[in-house]
Design a protein around this motif. Structure first.
Motif, mmCIF file in Angstrom:
data_model
loop_
_atom_site.group_PDB
_atom_site.id
_atom_site.type_symbol
_atom_site.label_atom_id
_atom_site.label_comp_id
_atom_site.label_asym_id
_atom_site.label_seq_id
_atom_site.Cartn_x
_atom_site.Cartn_y
_atom_site.Cartn_z
ATOM 1 N N ALA A 117 -8.337 0.761 -17.159
ATOM 2 C CA ALA A 117 -8.692 1.476 -15.920
ATOM 3 C C ALA A 117 -8.451 0.638 -14.667
ATOM 4 N N ALA A 118 -8.088 -0.648 -14.834
ATOM 5 C CA ALA A 118 -7.736 -1.457 -13.653
ATOM 6 C C ALA A 118 -6.344 -1.092 -13.140
ATOM 7 N N ASN A 119 -5.579 -0.385 -13.974
ATOM 8 C CA ASN A 119 -4.236 0.035 -13.546
ATOM 9 C C ASN A 119 -4.353 1.275 -12.659
ATOM 10 N N LEU A 120 -3.729 1.224 -11.495
ATOM 11 C CA LEU A 120 -3.830 2.343 -10.549
ATOM 12 C C LEU A 120 -3.230 3.628 -11.125
ATOM 13 N N ALA A 121 -2.248 3.483 -12.015
ATOM 14 C CA ALA A 121 -1.638 4.666 -12.645
ATOM 15 C C ALA A 121 -2.653 5.346 -13.565
ATOM 16 N N SER A 146 -2.984 -12.085 -3.343
ATOM 17 C CA SER A 146 -3.958 -10.995 -3.303
ATOM 18 C C SER A 146 -4.157 -10.556 -1.852
ATOM 19 N N THR A 147 -3.983 -9.255 -1.614
ATOM 20 C CA THR A 147 -4.099 -8.705 -0.261
ATOM 21 C C THR A 147 -5.466 -9.042 0.346
ATOM 22 N N ALA A 148 -6.525 -8.898 -0.465
ATOM 23 C CA ALA A 148 -7.884 -9.133 0.041
ATOM 24 C C ALA A 148 -8.025 -10.563 0.560
ATOM 25 N N VAL A 184 5.149 -7.820 -8.831
ATOM 26 C CA VAL A 184 3.714 -7.501 -8.773
ATOM 27 C C VAL A 184 3.008 -8.377 -7.728
ATOM 28 N N ALA A 185 2.037 -7.772 -7.039
ATOM 29 C CA ALA A 185 1.259 -8.467 -5.988
ATOM 30 C C ALA A 185 2.198 -9.134 -4.994
ATOM 31 N N ALA A 186 3.151 -8.360 -4.485
ATOM 32 C CA ALA A 186 4.250 -8.905 -3.689
ATOM 33 C C ALA A 186 4.367 -8.278 -2.305
ATOM 34 N N GLY A 187 3.409 -7.425 -1.929
ATOM 35 C CA GLY A 187 3.467 -6.783 -0.616
ATOM 36 C C GLY A 187 4.400 -5.583 -0.576
ATOM 37 N N LEU A 188 4.783 -5.096 -1.768
ATOM 38 C CA LEU A 188 5.732 -3.970 -1.843
ATOM 39 C C LEU A 188 5.067 -2.699 -2.378
ATOM 40 N N ALA A 189 3.745 -2.739 -2.574
ATOM 41 C CA ALA A 189 2.960 -1.570 -3.014
ATOM 42 C C ALA A 189 3.372 -1.039 -4.383
ATOM 43 N N GLY A 190 3.707 -1.948 -5.294
ATOM 44 C CA GLY A 190 4.123 -1.515 -6.635
ATOM 45 C C GLY A 190 3.058 -0.681 -7.346
ATOM 46 N N GLY A 191 1.816 -1.156 -7.329
ATOM 47 C CA GLY A 191 0.723 -0.421 -8.000
ATOM 48 C C GLY A 191 0.494 0.932 -7.337
ATOM 49 N N SER A 192 0.513 0.949 -6.016
ATOM 50 C CA SER A 192 0.303 2.203 -5.277
ATOM 51 C C SER A 192 1.436 3.191 -5.559
ATOM 52 N N ALA A 193 2.665 2.669 -5.652
ATOM 53 C CA ALA A 193 3.819 3.531 -5.949
ATOM 54 C C ALA A 193 3.670 4.147 -7.344
ATOM 55 N N ASN A 194 3.188 3.354 -8.302
ATOM 56 C CA ASN A 194 2.972 3.892 -9.654
ATOM 57 C C ASN A 194 1.915 4.993 -9.627
ATOM 58 N N ALA A 195 0.839 4.777 -8.865
ATOM 59 C CA ALA A 195 -0.219 5.796 -8.764
ATOM 60 C C ALA A 195 0.332 7.073 -8.130
ATOM 61 N N TYR A 225 8.098 1.034 -16.406
ATOM 62 C CA TYR A 225 9.169 0.033 -16.467
ATOM 63 C C TYR A 225 9.262 -0.599 -15.084
ATOM 64 N N LYS A 226 8.771 -1.861 -15.011
ATOM 65 C CA LYS A 226 8.629 -2.536 -13.712
ATOM 66 C C LYS A 226 9.918 -3.163 -13.226
ATOM 67 N N ARG A 227 10.284 -2.872 -12.006
ATOM 68 C CA ARG A 227 11.318 -3.624 -11.294
ATOM 69 C C ARG A 227 10.722 -4.234 -10.028
ATOM 70 N N PRO A 285 3.345 -8.898 -17.790
ATOM 71 C CA PRO A 285 2.036 -9.494 -18.123
ATOM 72 C C PRO A 285 0.995 -9.371 -17.010
ATOM 73 N N GLY A 286 1.427 -9.167 -15.765
ATOM 74 C CA GLY A 286 0.470 -9.078 -14.658
ATOM 75 C C GLY A 286 -0.058 -7.678 -14.420
ATOM 76 N N VAL A 287 0.384 -6.735 -15.251
ATOM 77 C CA VAL A 287 -0.024 -5.336 -15.021
ATOM 78 C C VAL A 287 -1.036 -4.912 -16.084
HETATM 79 P P1 ATP Z 1 -1.675 -4.528 -2.723
HETATM 80 O O1 ATP Z 1 -1.431 -4.446 -1.259
HETATM 81 O O2 ATP Z 1 -2.431 -3.368 -3.287
HETATM 82 O O3 ATP Z 1 -2.157 -5.871 -3.203
HETATM 83 P P2 ATP Z 1 0.919 -5.235 -3.633
HETATM 84 O O4 ATP Z 1 2.179 -4.497 -3.417
HETATM 85 O O5 ATP Z 1 0.819 -6.548 -2.913
HETATM 86 O O6 ATP Z 1 -0.233 -4.283 -3.282
HETATM 87 P P3 ATP Z 1 0.751 -4.595 -6.427
HETATM 88 O O7 ATP Z 1 2.068 -4.819 -7.085
HETATM 89 O O8 ATP Z 1 0.344 -3.207 -6.170
HETATM 90 O O9 ATP Z 1 0.683 -5.499 -5.141
HETATM 91 O O10 ATP Z 1 -0.341 -5.350 -7.325
HETATM 92 C C1 ATP Z 1 -1.613 -5.723 -6.852
HETATM 93 C C2 ATP Z 1 -2.553 -5.921 -8.055
HETATM 94 O O11 ATP Z 1 -2.806 -4.645 -8.611
HETATM 95 C C3 ATP Z 1 -1.954 -6.758 -9.177
HETATM 96 O O12 ATP Z 1 -2.621 -7.979 -9.221
HETATM 97 C C4 ATP Z 1 -2.145 -5.954 -10.451
HETATM 98 O O13 ATP Z 1 -2.919 -6.629 -11.399
HETATM 99 C C5 ATP Z 1 -2.885 -4.701 -10.030
HETATM 100 N N1 ATP Z 1 -2.268 -3.439 -10.550
HETATM 101 C C6 ATP Z 1 -2.944 -2.368 -10.928
HETATM 102 N N2 ATP Z 1 -2.109 -1.380 -11.323
HETATM 103 C C7 ATP Z 1 -0.869 -1.845 -11.166
HETATM 104 C C8 ATP Z 1 0.413 -1.280 -11.399
HETATM 105 N N3 ATP Z 1 0.578 -0.042 -11.897
HETATM 106 N N4 ATP Z 1 1.491 -2.035 -11.101
HETATM 107 C C9 ATP Z 1 1.327 -3.281 -10.587
HETATM 108 N N5 ATP Z 1 0.141 -3.877 -10.381
HETATM 109 C C10 ATP Z 1 -0.962 -3.163 -10.650
#
Ligand code: ATP
Length: 292
Positions: free
Chosen positions: A65-69, A177-179, A96-107, A91-93, A59-61
């Motif tokens: 166009a807000a999705n990095l992928a 949120s990193t910001a 999200v928003a956890a400091g593990l770069a999930g969104g960046s890894a997907n991109a 398929y998320k493991r 639900p958090g993804v």
């Molecule tokens: P960041 O340092 O960029 O905040 P992070 O590892 O702490 O990275 P991410 O899991 O990348 O966190 O998620 C940060 C935000 O990016 C989330 O709030 C989410 O809504 C958004 N987001 C955009 N695309 C994705 C994606 N493919 N997977 C997870 N989150 C995404």
């Protein structure tokens, strides 16, 4: 070929210092990244209908166009003047928003996968430059393994990747949120810091004990002051049998421990399992993205 499956690996920061604020609002970092085995699965398909479709059950993804992928497909499509329809299932493991770069890894997985699926022929350095336009951690996620990151984390120098070092990851279920963390950073505070050189040398020598003892993250101070429960969790993690050291990754809230071996990691996993929303043992990975 109609589809491609790509593993998108998470990263941890073994060291993270913020060395200054830039005029563009970003911060200059000194960081040591390492890819880990924990990964999302990203399946990319050609589709007859034009446009980009992103599906993810988390639900958090976002699926727009807000999705990095999504933006990674757009970016490649713009570069070549259009590539046709693309469908992406994530398929998320990775939390999200956890400091593990999930969104960046997907991109990164999408840049790598779309480049292959559509035979675009972009070289790795071009993909990394394009990735840098999407997010500071995307170039590292594409490169993978271990690296020193300078600038906003996108100026990378490869380090020898650690093979199969056991880790335990815990997340108390707080999305950060990193910001917001960078906004709270107080440069006037003199925090005792370790130097990057020490841990870099331990990585080069594959000295796991030395790495565990020299972990450092400047962002722990602002995060722990707002969420003392993360500090408590990290302290408990660091006292587990077989733990060489524990640290918060990136801007949190995930904390990880460098463990003696997989047995020690599994024993601690059982200890924390029912008390935190995310708990997994994993190992270091030599790659950030891989086709499977
Ligand atoms: P960041 O340092 O960029 O905040 P992070 O590892 O702490 O990275 P991410 O899991 O990348 O966190 O998620 C940060 C935000 O990016 C989330 O709030 C989410 O809504 C958004 N987001 C955009 N695309 C994705 C994606 N493919 N997977 C997870 N989150 C995404």
């Amino acid at each position: 070929m109609q589809d491609i499956r790509v593993r998108a690996h998470a990263k941890i920061n073994l060291y993270l210092d913020v060395v200054g604020k830039r005029e563009d609002g970003y911060h200059n970092l000194e960081t040591i990244f390492h890819s880990i085995d924990l990964h999302d699965d990203v399946i990319i398909r050609k589709q007859d209908t034009m446009g980009i479709t992103v599906r993810c059950e988390h639900p958090g993804v976002p699926s727009d166009a807000a999705n990095l992928a999504y933006r990674a497909v757009e970016c490649l499509s713009d570069e070549v003047g259009g590539i046709g329809g693309v469908a992406i299932d994530i398929y998320k493991r990775i939390p999200v928003a956890a400091g593990l770069a999930g969104g960046s890894a997907n991109a990164a997985a999408v840049l790598h996968g779309v480049n292959q699926l559509f035979e675009l022929g972009f070289a790795q350095n071009v993909l990394m430059r394009l990735g840098g336009q999407l997010g500071a951690d995307v170039p590292f996620c594409l490169q993978g393994g271990a690296a020193l990151g300078l600038g906003i984390g996108d100026q990378l120098t490869s380090l020898p990747a650690l093979s199969n070092v056991s880790l335990l990851l815990l997340n108390p279920g707080i999305e950060i949120s990193t910001a917001s963390v960078f906004k709270k950073l107080n440069f006037s505070l003199t925090t005792p810091k370790k130097t990057c050189i020490i841990i870099k040398t331990h990585v080069e020598k594959r000295n796991v004990v030395g790495i565990g003892e020299n972990l450092y993250n400047r962002l722990e101070v602002p995060v722990f002051s707002e969420y003392p429960e993360i500090f408590t969790l990290k302290n408990e993690l660091s006292t587990q049998a077989g733990c060489y050291g524990a640290l918060m990754s990136g801007s949190g809230a995930t904390v990880f421990a460098v463990m003696h071996d997989a047995n020690a990691a599994h024993r601690s996993e059982l200890h924390f399992k029912n008390r935190v929303s995310f708990c997994t043992s994993t190992v270091t990975s030599p790659v950030g993205v891989s086709v499977y």
